[in-house]
Structure formats: structure tokens, C-alpha cells
Scaffold this motif. Structure first.
Motif, PDB file in Angstrom:
ATOM      1  N   SER A   1       0.827  -1.210   0.000  1.00 18.04           N
ATOM      2  CA  SER A   1       0.000   0.000   0.000  1.00 18.04           C
ATOM      3  C   SER A   1       0.862   1.261   0.000  1.00 18.04           C
ATOM      4  CB  SER A   1      -0.934  -0.005   1.220  1.00 18.04           C
ATOM      5  OG  SER A   1      -1.797  -1.116   1.173  1.00 18.04           O
ATOM      6  N   ALA A   2       1.926   1.253   0.818  1.00 17.12           N
ATOM      7  CA  ALA A   2       2.804   2.423   0.871  1.00 17.12           C
ATOM      8  C   ALA A   2       3.517   2.630  -0.457  1.00 17.12           C
ATOM      9  CB  ALA A   2       3.818   2.254   2.002  1.00 17.12           C
ATOM     10  N   ALA A   3       3.990   1.534  -1.052  1.00 18.19           N
ATOM     11  CA  ALA A   3       4.670   1.639  -2.350  1.00 18.19           C
ATOM     12  C   ALA A   3       3.717   2.140  -3.429  1.00 18.19           C
ATOM     13  CB  ALA A   3       5.260   0.286  -2.744  1.00 18.19           C
ATOM     14  N   PHE A   4       2.462   1.699  -3.368  1.00 20.25           N
ATOM     15  CA  PHE A   4       1.477   2.126  -4.365  1.00 20.25           C
ATOM     16  C   PHE A   4       1.177   3.620  -4.215  1.00 20.25           C
ATOM     17  CE2 PHE A   4      -2.982   2.512  -5.882  1.00 20.25           C
ATOM     18  CZ  PHE A   4      -2.756   2.137  -7.191  1.00 20.25           C
ATOM     19  N   GLU A   5       1.082   4.106  -2.967  1.00 15.72           N
ATOM     20  CA  GLU A   5       0.848   5.534  -2.744  1.00 15.72           C
ATOM     21  C   GLU A   5       2.016   6.360  -3.267  1.00 15.72           C
ATOM     22  OE1 GLU A   5       0.068   6.104   1.373  1.00 15.72           O
ATOM     23  OE2 GLU A   5      -1.840   5.011   1.343  1.00 15.72           O
ATOM     24  N   GLU A   6       3.256   5.886  -3.054  1.00 15.97           N
ATOM     25  CA  GLU A   6       4.414   6.608  -3.586  1.00 15.97           C
ATOM     26  C   GLU A   6       4.402   6.615  -5.118  1.00 15.97           C
ATOM     27  OE1 GLU A   6       8.068   5.241  -2.010  1.00 15.97           O
ATOM     28  OE2 GLU A   6       7.416   5.324   0.074  1.00 15.97           O
ATOM     29  N   PHE A   7       3.967   5.489  -5.706  1.00 19.92           N
ATOM     30  CA  PHE A   7       3.880   5.411  -7.168  1.00 19.92           C
ATOM     31  C   PHE A   7       2.884   6.436  -7.704  1.00 19.92           C
ATOM     32  CE2 PHE A   7       1.776   3.693 -10.945  1.00 19.92           C
ATOM     33  CZ  PHE A   7       2.865   3.493 -11.776  1.00 19.92           C
TER      34      PHE A   7
ATOM     35  N   ASN B   1      10.322   9.779 -14.821  1.00 20.83           N
ATOM     36  CA  ASN B   1       9.909   8.607 -15.598  1.00 20.83           C
ATOM     37  C   ASN B   1      10.656   7.359 -15.116  1.00 20.83           C
ATOM     38  OD1 ASN B   1       8.381   7.381 -17.544  1.00 20.83           O
ATOM     39  ND2 ASN B   1       9.334   8.405 -19.279  1.00 20.83           N
ATOM     40  N   ALA B   2      11.965   7.511 -14.884  1.00 23.97           N
ATOM     41  CA  ALA B   2      12.752   6.386 -14.364  1.00 23.97           C
ATOM     42  C   ALA B   2      12.289   5.992 -12.961  1.00 23.97           C
ATOM     43  CB  ALA B   2      14.235   6.754 -14.353  1.00 23.97           C
ATOM     44  N   ALA B   3      11.939   6.977 -12.151  1.00 24.43           N
ATOM     45  CA  ALA B   3      11.446   6.682 -10.805  1.00 24.43           C
ATOM     46  C   ALA B   3      10.123   5.921 -10.854  1.00 24.43           C
ATOM     47  CB  ALA B   3      11.280   7.976 -10.017  1.00 24.43           C
ATOM     48  N   LEU B   4       9.276   6.276 -11.815  1.00 22.04           N
ATOM     49  CA  LEU B   4       8.020   5.542 -11.979  1.00 22.04           C
ATOM     50  C   LEU B   4       8.275   4.078 -12.309  1.00 22.04           C
ATOM     51  CD1 LEU B   4       5.738   8.007 -13.989  1.00 22.04           C
ATOM     52  CD2 LEU B   4       5.205   6.982 -11.790  1.00 22.04           C
ATOM     53  N   ASP B   5       9.237   3.839 -13.200  1.00 25.84           N
ATOM     54  CA  ASP B   5       9.574   2.451 -13.546  1.00 25.84           C
ATOM     55  C   ASP B   5      10.077   1.696 -12.329  1.00 25.84           C
ATOM     56  OD1 ASP B   5       8.863   2.674 -16.215  1.00 25.84           O
ATOM     57  OD2 ASP B   5      10.836   3.406 -16.804  1.00 25.84           O
ATOM     58  N   GLY B   6      10.947   2.343 -11.538  1.00 28.67           N
ATOM     59  CA  GLY B   6      11.470   1.679 -10.347  1.00 28.67           C
ATOM     60  C   GLY B   6      10.401   1.397  -9.316  1.00 28.67           C
ATOM     61  N   GLN B   7       9.489   2.356  -9.128  1.00 31.29           N
ATOM     62  CA  GLN B   7       8.428   2.160  -8.150  1.00 31.29           C
ATOM     63  C   GLN B   7       7.464   1.068  -8.598  1.00 31.29           C
ATOM     64  OE1 GLN B   7       8.962   4.033  -5.555  1.00 31.29           O
ATOM     65  NE2 GLN B   7       7.364   3.064  -4.331  1.00 31.29           N
ATOM     66  N   LYS B   8       7.171   1.006  -9.914  1.00 35.67           N
ATOM     67  CA  LYS B   8       6.303  -0.056 -10.430  1.00 35.67           C
ATOM     68  C   LYS B   8       6.958  -1.424 -10.246  1.00 35.67           C
ATOM     69  CE  LYS B   8       2.763  -1.679 -12.805  1.00 35.67           C
ATOM     70  NZ  LYS B   8       3.150  -3.079 -13.003  1.00 35.67           N
ATOM     71  N   ALA B   9       8.272  -1.505 -10.474  1.00 36.10           N
ATOM     72  CA  ALA B   9       8.982  -2.773 -10.272  1.00 36.10           C
ATOM     73  C   ALA B   9       8.932  -3.200  -8.817  1.00 36.10           C
ATOM     74  CB  ALA B   9      10.434  -2.636 -10.740  1.00 36.10           C
TER      75      ALA B   9
ATOM     76  N   SER C   1       7.915  -2.848 -24.054  1.00 40.35           N
ATOM     77  CA  SER C   1       9.012  -2.830 -23.089  1.00 40.35           C
ATOM     78  C   SER C   1       8.864  -1.642 -22.143  1.00 40.35           C
ATOM     79  CB  SER C   1      10.356  -2.760 -23.812  1.00 40.35           C
ATOM     80  OG  SER C   1      10.523  -1.492 -24.422  1.00 40.35           O
ATOM     81  N   ARG C   2       9.702  -1.637 -21.115  1.00 40.39           N
ATOM     82  CA  ARG C   2       9.670  -0.550 -20.136  1.00 40.39           C
ATOM     83  C   ARG C   2      10.016   0.779 -20.788  1.00 40.39           C
ATOM     84  NH1 ARG C   2      13.990   1.460 -17.595  1.00 40.39           N
ATOM     85  NH2 ARG C   2      15.225  -0.348 -18.250  1.00 40.39           N
ATOM     86  N   ARG C   3      11.013   0.816 -21.649  1.00 43.08           N
ATOM     87  CA  ARG C   3      11.407   2.085 -22.279  1.00 43.08           C
ATOM     88  C   ARG C   3      10.324   2.602 -23.224  1.00 43.08           C
ATOM     89  NH1 ARG C   3      16.536   3.587 -21.401  1.00 43.08           N
ATOM     90  NH2 ARG C   3      17.981   2.051 -20.531  1.00 43.08           N
ATOM     91  N   THR C   4       9.692   1.698 -23.949  1.00 44.12           N
ATOM     92  CA  THR C   4       8.604   2.131 -24.825  1.00 44.12           C
ATOM     93  C   THR C   4       7.450   2.678 -24.005  1.00 44.12           C
ATOM     94  OG1 THR C   4       9.235   0.447 -26.445  1.00 44.12           O
ATOM     95  CG2 THR C   4       7.037   1.393 -26.650  1.00 44.12           C
ATOM     96  N   GLN C   5       7.162   2.032 -22.883  1.00 46.15           N
ATOM     97  CA  GLN C   5       6.090   2.526 -22.019  1.00 46.15           C
ATOM     98  C   GLN C   5       6.429   3.917 -21.479  1.00 46.15           C
ATOM     99  OE1 GLN C   5       3.269   0.970 -18.309  1.00 46.15           O
ATOM    100  NE2 GLN C   5       5.085  -0.198 -18.886  1.00 46.15           N
TER     101      GLN C   5
ATOM    102  N   PRO D   1      -1.955   2.096 -12.467  1.00 47.21           N
ATOM    103  CA  PRO D   1      -2.810   1.004 -11.992  1.00 47.21           C
ATOM    104  C   PRO D   1      -3.856   1.516 -11.010  1.00 47.21           C
ATOM    105  CG  PRO D   1      -0.482   0.405 -11.839  1.00 47.21           C
ATOM    106  CD  PRO D   1      -0.534   1.853 -12.168  1.00 47.21           C
ATOM    107  N   THR D   2      -4.995   0.875 -11.005  1.00 49.27           N
ATOM    108  CA  THR D   2      -6.062   1.271 -10.080  1.00 49.27           C
ATOM    109  C   THR D   2      -5.895   0.636  -8.713  1.00 49.27           C
ATOM    110  OG1 THR D   2      -7.431  -0.537 -10.931  1.00 49.27           O
ATOM    111  CG2 THR D   2      -7.706   1.638 -11.944  1.00 49.27           C
ATOM    112  N   ALA D   3      -5.022  -0.370  -8.602  1.00 47.13           N
ATOM    113  CA  ALA D   3      -4.798  -1.061  -7.328  1.00 47.13           C
ATOM    114  C   ALA D   3      -3.467  -1.783  -7.410  1.00 47.13           C
ATOM    115  CB  ALA D   3      -5.929  -2.062  -7.052  1.00 47.13           C
ATOM    116  N   PRO D   4      -2.846  -2.076  -6.256  1.00 47.00           N
ATOM    117  CA  PRO D   4      -1.596  -2.848  -6.282  1.00 47.00           C
ATOM    118  C   PRO D   4      -1.802  -4.200  -6.960  1.00 47.00           C
ATOM    119  CG  PRO D   4      -1.993  -1.913  -4.093  1.00 47.00           C
ATOM    120  CD  PRO D   4      -3.240  -1.672  -4.893  1.00 47.00           C
TER     121      PRO D   4
END
Length: 415
Positions: free
Chosen positions: A18-24, A59-67, A308-312, A330-333
Motif C-alpha cells: 500500500s505504501a509503495a502504491f501511494e508513492e507510485f 519517468n525512471a522513478a516511476l519504472d522503479g516504483q512499479k517494479a 518494453s519498459r522504455r517504450t512505455q 494502476p487502479t490497485a496494487p
């Protein structure tokens, strides 16, 4: 647009997810603000290096948080390993499980030999080995589905033979309208053809110390599933997308492609962006709209994007004519992000944006691509080749290929 697919079932997300999703979500809002500033600077004076750099970092931070979210959700998925069938089946499963654990821990194979002889087990490979318990095989399959994007969205069939053959109709019977008392001409017979999906061998060879195997607290089933999941998922992911079909499944990008206007069965149709290695400068989102509507309505309702991640990262910057971002978080984790209302699945094996690259796929992958699993995962214990370590040569047989060439369309970055 059709709504995005619901989030997969999983255990309670927990405070970490939940915390990671809020940061994302916070990072995505910051990304939108920074990208709006970048676009404003482009309109005013032709660009702003500081704004471009800020957008790239977010953008890179978004990829890291999603991972991070994906990793936490994967850890939260812990399906129960158990029976649930009739008493005889459960007793046989427990007997097999105990014999398999004895084999893995000590090398004692007498119990497994007796059980497999009694079951008339078929399909023993040239290198030998013994089938893992059913629940272990099921656990490996679940983990692969969570890690392999294609396996998660494609049609998966389990077979007992070495090849799965599927007939399809290349031309149907002739039909037509006729008056109530008019003469009826004899209709032509349908023409059938056949596509075959052979199961190829995939292997991994995790190692363990004898101390680990002697530890009764270690769950052997879960240990084996964890050890082979990454190796199997990486090889499968590449094969299902780019595999050449020789000794491995045939990936959908290995099939012949043709412009959608000239599409024929046996080839995958593509939509060109109009720019050699980018989205077009004017109305950059138009090729994505064309791609979605190149897919027929019957397939489109279950459609999803694959990139891919870069295309996204490049797609996140696109807006529609009203100024709304096409990409949504995403609407939910555990749920995928969406693009134009359709789920987006990430696969690093998809090519990045380059001249003439097929970097984005869209369609109903469940109807378009077939993954074939030969029943049974086999393990051969090897305590000699890498002493003092014990190797476990683990094999499974997997095939795959396109089963409906009209269900998947590609976006080609070409003029």
C-alpha cells in the motif's frame, strides 16, 4: 473504450504494498506536472533541457516504483500447496510427495521408481529423472504465470503427447440467399488445415548444499519452485516473443509481418507510425488509435498492450486532443496500468523504439497466442558433477506459437 481488466486475485496487499502504491501515484502526479511544464517550454521557446531532464528522472522513478510494487505483490502471492480431492488421490499424492522429498534430500530413488512403475509413467527423457509432485508442478506454473507476461495473458494448454495439433478452417462452406421455391445449388465443402505446436525441452540446474537438504525446516517443493522460476521465466519470455521455433517455441515477432491493408492469414498485420523511429510530431497518439481499431471488435474487447519498459516511458508522455494523458496508472496494487482503457503488460524482450522496430503489440493474446505445456516436470539429482554441491537437473517441455493471426496487431515505427 473498453474498461481495463480487473486486478488479479491475491492475498491482502499489506502495508508495504500500500505504501509503495501511494508513492507510485504521487510520482505519477509529479510526472504529469513536470511533463506539462516541458510541453509548455517547447511551445514557448523550443525546449528546456532542465525540464526534459526532470521528466526523464521522474519517468525512471516511476519504472522503479512499479517494479517494487510488482515484487511485493509477487511475494504476497503464496498459494496453498495441498490436496482437496478424494481420499485415494490425496493418499497417492502424499506418498509421491514423501518419496520425492526422500529422493531430493538423500538420493533414495526406490520409492519413486516403484510409484512411477505402478503408474506406468510415460515420457521419460533420455537423461532420466523423476516427475515432481503435482502440487510442485502447479506451484512452478503459478510462479511462471506471475513472472512471464505472455504466459499470463496467452492461452495455455496442458498436453500428454509431444505435439499439440489444432485444425482450423481456411475456407468455409459456400452459402447464399435463395427464394422459397428457388433451386438450391450444391455447396462447397469446408477446407481444413492444421497447425502444430511441438513441445520443446527447457531446463534449469539449481544447486544446493547437503546441509540445506538435511535441514528439515526447508520446504523442498517451494525451494525448487523458487530456484527454477527465474531461469524458466526468462527463457520462456524471450522465446514466446522472438523465438525462431528451432528447439524452442516460435515467438509472435518471428512470423512474417505485412501492412494491415494487405493482411492475409499466416502473417501478422502492422500499422506504421509514419515516422522512422518515433511517434509522428503532429498528432503522435493517432497511430495508437489506429492500432487499437485495426483489431476486430470481437478481439478488441479483451485486448491488451504489450511493450518494453522504455517504450512505455515514451507512451506515458502522450496526450489526446483534449489534453488528457492516454496512459493511466494502476487502479490497485498488482493491477496493470492502462493505455486508452486497455491493460498494458511489460515485456523487456519487446524491441525498443528504433527505425522499423515492431515495438508495440495489441490484441487478444488469449485467442492469438497458444502456450503448450507437456504434463510433468522432471528432476534428476546429480551429487557428483559439482561436489560438494548437489545439482538438480530440472526439465519441462514447452511449446508455443500464434494460433489466430487476426487477433494480434503490431505497431511499426516506420514512415
Amino acid at each position: 473504450m473498453e474498461p481495463s481488466m480487473p486486478a488479479p486475485e491475491m492475498k491482502s496487499a499489506g502495508p508495504e504494498v500500500s505504501a509503495a502504491f501511494e508513492e507510485f501515484m504521487s510520482a505519477f502526479e509529479a510526472f504529469k506536472d513536470a511533463n506539462d511544464q516541458r510541453l509548455g517550454a517547447l511551445e514557448r521557446r523550443g525546449g528546456d533541457v532542465v525540464a526534459d531532464d526532470k521528466v526523464a528522472r521522474i519517468n525512471a522513478a516511476l519504472d522503479g516504483q512499479k517494479a517494487l510494487i510488482d515484487e511485493l505483490v509477487l511475494k504476497a502471492r503464496r498459494p496453498a500447496l495441498g490436496g482437496g480431492g478424494d481420499l485415494v488421490t490425496d493418499l497417492a499424492a502424499r506418498e509421491h510427495k514423501a518419496a520425492f522429498e526422500s529422493y531430493v534430500r538423500t538420493g533414495e530413488a526406490a520409492g519413486l521408481k516403484r510409484l512411477e512403475a505402478k503408474a506406468l509413467s510415460a515420457g521419460v527423457g533420455a537423461d532420466g529423472g523423476y516427475t515432481v509432485p503435482t502440487e510442485t508442478e502447479r506451484e512452478i506454473g503459478r510462479r511462471l504465470a506471475a513472472l512471464s507476461p505472455i504466459r499470463a495473458i496467452a492461452d495455455v494448454r496442458v498436453i500428454s503427447a509431444g505435439t499439440y495439433k489444432k485444425p482450423f478452417m481456411t475456407s468455409g462452406p459456400a452459402v447464399g440467399w435463395v427464394a422459397e421455391t428457388g433451386a438450391r445449388a450444391q455447396t462447397a465443402s469446408p477446407v481444413l488445415d492444421e497447425i502444430a505446436f511441438p513441445a520443446m525441452e527447457l531446463y534449469a540446474m539449481p544447486a544446493a548444499t547437503q546441509t540445506l537438504l538435511d535441514d528439515s525446516a526447508v520446504n523442498i517443493d517451494e525451494w525448487l519452485a523458487i530456484e527454477v522460476e527465474a531461469a524458466f521465466a526468462a527463457q520462456e519470455g524471450a522465446a514466446f516473443i522472438t523465438g525462431d521455433g528451432t528447439g524452442k517455441p516460435k515467438g509472435f515477432l518471428a512470423y512474417d509481418t505485412v501492412a494491415e491493408s494487405a493482411w492475409t492469414w499466416g502473417k501478422l498485420g502492422f500499422i506504421a507510425t509514419g515516422a522512422a523511429d518515433d511517434f509522428p510530431a503532429a498528432s503522435p497518439s493517432d497511430p495508437l488509435v489506429d492500432l487499437v481499431y485495426a483489431v476486430k471488435a470481437g478481439y478488441r474487447q479483451n485486448g491488451s498492450f504489450l511493450m518494453s519498459r522504455r517504450t512505455q516511458g515514451a507512451v506515458r508522455k502522450l496526450k489526446d486532443e483534449s489534453g488528457q494523458y492516454l496512459w493511466a496508472p494502476p487502479t490497485a496494487p498488482g493491477a496493470p496500468p492502462s493505455l486508452m482503457g486497455f491493460p498494458v503488460h511489460e515485456a523487456e524482450e519487446m524491441p525498443g523504439i528504433a527505425a522499423n522496430s515492431l515495438s508495440i503489440a495489441f490484441g487478444d493474446f488469449r485467442r492469438g497466442y497458444l502456450v503448450v505445456d507437456r504434463a510433468g516436470v522432471r528432476v534428476l539429482r546429480d551429487p557428483y558433477s559439482a561436489k560438494p554441491y548437489v545439482l538438480f537437473y530440472t526439465t519441462k517441455r514447452v511449446g508455443g506459437g500464434v494460433q489466430d493471426f487476426d487477433a494480434i496487431k503490431l505497431l511499426k515505427f516506420a514512415a
